[in-house]
Design an enzyme around this catalytic site. Structure first.
Site, PDB file in Angstrom:
ATOM      1  N   HIS A   1      13.272  49.393  38.851  1.00 17.88           N
ATOM      2  CA  HIS A   1      11.840  49.630  38.632  1.00 17.88           C
ATOM      3  C   HIS A   1      11.047  49.953  39.901  1.00 17.88           C
ATOM      4  O   HIS A   1       9.826  49.917  39.886  1.00 17.88           O
ATOM      5  CB  HIS A   1      11.168  48.447  37.920  1.00 17.88           C
ATOM      6  CG  HIS A   1      11.864  48.029  36.663  1.00 17.88           C
ATOM      7  ND1 HIS A   1      12.136  48.909  35.630  1.00 17.88           N
ATOM      8  CD2 HIS A   1      12.374  46.832  36.270  1.00 17.88           C
ATOM      9  CE1 HIS A   1      12.768  48.248  34.666  1.00 17.88           C
ATOM     10  NE2 HIS A   1      12.924  47.002  35.025  1.00 17.88           N
TER      11      HIS A   1
ATOM     12  N   PRO B   1      -1.668  42.084  37.325  1.00 16.94           N
ATOM     13  CA  PRO B   1      -2.743  42.505  38.218  1.00 16.94           C
ATOM     14  C   PRO B   1      -4.084  42.641  37.502  1.00 16.94           C
ATOM     15  O   PRO B   1      -4.315  43.576  36.755  1.00 16.94           O
ATOM     16  CB  PRO B   1      -2.286  43.881  38.724  1.00 16.94           C
ATOM     17  CG  PRO B   1      -1.013  44.182  38.041  1.00 16.94           C
ATOM     18  CD  PRO B   1      -0.795  43.174  36.970  1.00 16.94           C
ATOM     19  N   GLU B   2      -4.922  41.672  37.707  1.00 18.74           N
ATOM     20  CA  GLU B   2      -6.308  41.792  37.278  1.00 18.74           C
ATOM     21  C   GLU B   2      -7.065  42.272  38.517  1.00 18.74           C
ATOM     22  O   GLU B   2      -6.469  42.456  39.578  1.00 18.74           O
ATOM     23  CB  GLU B   2      -6.834  40.424  36.823  1.00 18.74           C
ATOM     24  CG  GLU B   2      -6.080  39.844  35.646  1.00 18.74           C
ATOM     25  CD  GLU B   2      -6.842  39.964  34.328  1.00 18.74           C
ATOM     26  OE1 GLU B   2      -7.954  40.507  34.344  1.00 18.74           O
ATOM     27  OE2 GLU B   2      -6.310  39.528  33.301  1.00 18.74           O
TER      28      GLU B   2
ATOM     29  N   ARG C   1       7.048  47.844  33.371  1.00 16.87           N
ATOM     30  CA  ARG C   1       6.579  48.372  32.081  1.00 16.87           C
ATOM     31  C   ARG C   1       5.981  49.769  32.173  1.00 16.87           C
ATOM     32  O   ARG C   1       5.618  50.357  31.164  1.00 16.87           O
ATOM     33  CB  ARG C   1       5.577  47.404  31.455  1.00 16.87           C
ATOM     34  CG  ARG C   1       6.294  46.131  31.043  1.00 16.87           C
ATOM     35  CD  ARG C   1       5.395  45.103  30.447  1.00 16.87           C
ATOM     36  NE  ARG C   1       5.949  43.797  30.729  1.00 16.87           N
ATOM     37  CZ  ARG C   1       5.406  42.660  30.361  1.00 16.87           C
ATOM     38  NH1 ARG C   1       4.267  42.668  29.701  1.00 16.87           N
ATOM     39  NH2 ARG C   1       5.973  41.530  30.658  1.00 16.87           N
TER      40      ARG C   1
END
Length: 271
Positions: free
Chosen positions: A91, A2-3, A110
């Site tokens: 997750h 995700p930018e 992460r």
DNA sequence: CCCGATTCCTGTAGGC
DNA sequence: TGCCTACAGGAATCGG
């Protein structure tokens, strides 16, 4: 990955499903993100409705009557609107369950993402108040960058990636913007002319807006060997192209490490 | 104050 | 085939 464009695409995707909806339940499966998810949300959010879904930099903001939920996707986070009874996957750390049987589900392998609560104006929050202008803001211009960079000895790449200077310029966009502006990423930020900062400002605006127009297709995906190159990857001039030929002049693209980040540039096009 | 280094974390890829 | 290591990266914070 995700930018800023992916975050904006996420915002546009989830906003219609969340706006004016009432929260019935909060589920925290794993609250150990960048910062702990406040457990108080479990008690405080149910009963509140979502007034609006906005964005500041890479932060998504869910405005509610008694405050705002601030969410960051980190580098592997994603959000989906699902039926609340959809089976959870590995997750899936957080659910915002709505009255209508749907839920907003936060997924982040992460766990570099974050979910925070702000009792007052979220833009005044400690993490948001010092952020630089958005790329599409007129405040971002050559003169602004030039002013901010005086006496700075950091490299131009580190400078332009600093979210307190301008938000949304990640590692990939930084390399691409500097290529478009014809600036060597290792140059000292404080020694670059105003004219060149005009070019850099324009380049940042162009790269980010193009990526948003393309639905925020992940620039990172193009390195995946799944046969699905990112839409924007077609337009990458230098990132990930170590030892390949420059598409503009044919010189060999160089690779180096700047600020613990992989950097790519054309030694002939970027001085 | 300034700036480089470190830190959080896990999936993926490359080497042997 | 499988184990091991290196690497990727947003951004706050640490340390010199």
């Amino acid at each position: 990955m995700p930018e800023l464009p992916e975050v904006e695409t996420t915002r546009r995707g989830i906003a219609p499903h969340l706006k004016n909806q009432c929260i019935s339940k909060v589920i925290i499966r794993n609250g150990k993100l960048r910062w702990p998810i406040p457990t108080s949300l479990i008690r405080s959010l149910p009963g509140q409705h979502i007034i609006d879904v906005t964005r500041r930099g890479k932060y998504l903001i869910l405005q509610m009557p008694k405050g705002a939920l601030i969410m960051h996707l980190g580098m592997s986070g994603s959000m989906r609107i699902l039926s609340a009874d959809e089976p959870v996957r590995k997750h899936d750390h957080f659910d915002l369950v709505l009255d209508n049987g749907k839920c907003l589900r936060f997924h982040d392998p992460r766990r570099f993402g974050s979910i925070l609560w702000s009792k007052t104006d979220p833009l005044q929050h400690k993490l948001l108040i010092k952020l630089g202008p958005e790329p599409d803001d007129d405040l971002l211009c050559g003169d602004y960058l030039w002013q901010r960079s005086r006496h700075k000895r950091v490299t131009i790449k580190s400078f332009i990636m600093d979210s307190h200077v301008v938000v949304g310029v990640g590692n990939i966009y930084a390399s691409e913007s500097l290529f478009r502006a014809g600036i060597n990423p290792k140059r000292a930020a404080g020694k670059i002319s105003k004219v060149r900062y005009e070019r850099l400002s324009d380049a940042v605006k162009e790269v980010i807006s193009a990526a948003i127009r393309q639905g925020g297709t992940s620039l990172k995906d193009f390195t995946n060997a799944d046969g699905k190159p990112g839409y924007f990857s077609q337009q990458l001039n230098v990132y990930g192209r170590r030892d390949e030929d420059c598409l503009q002049c044919g010189a060999t693209i160089k690779h180096c490490t700047i600020g613990q980040r992989a950097s790519y540039y054309c030694p002939k096009c970027q001085k």
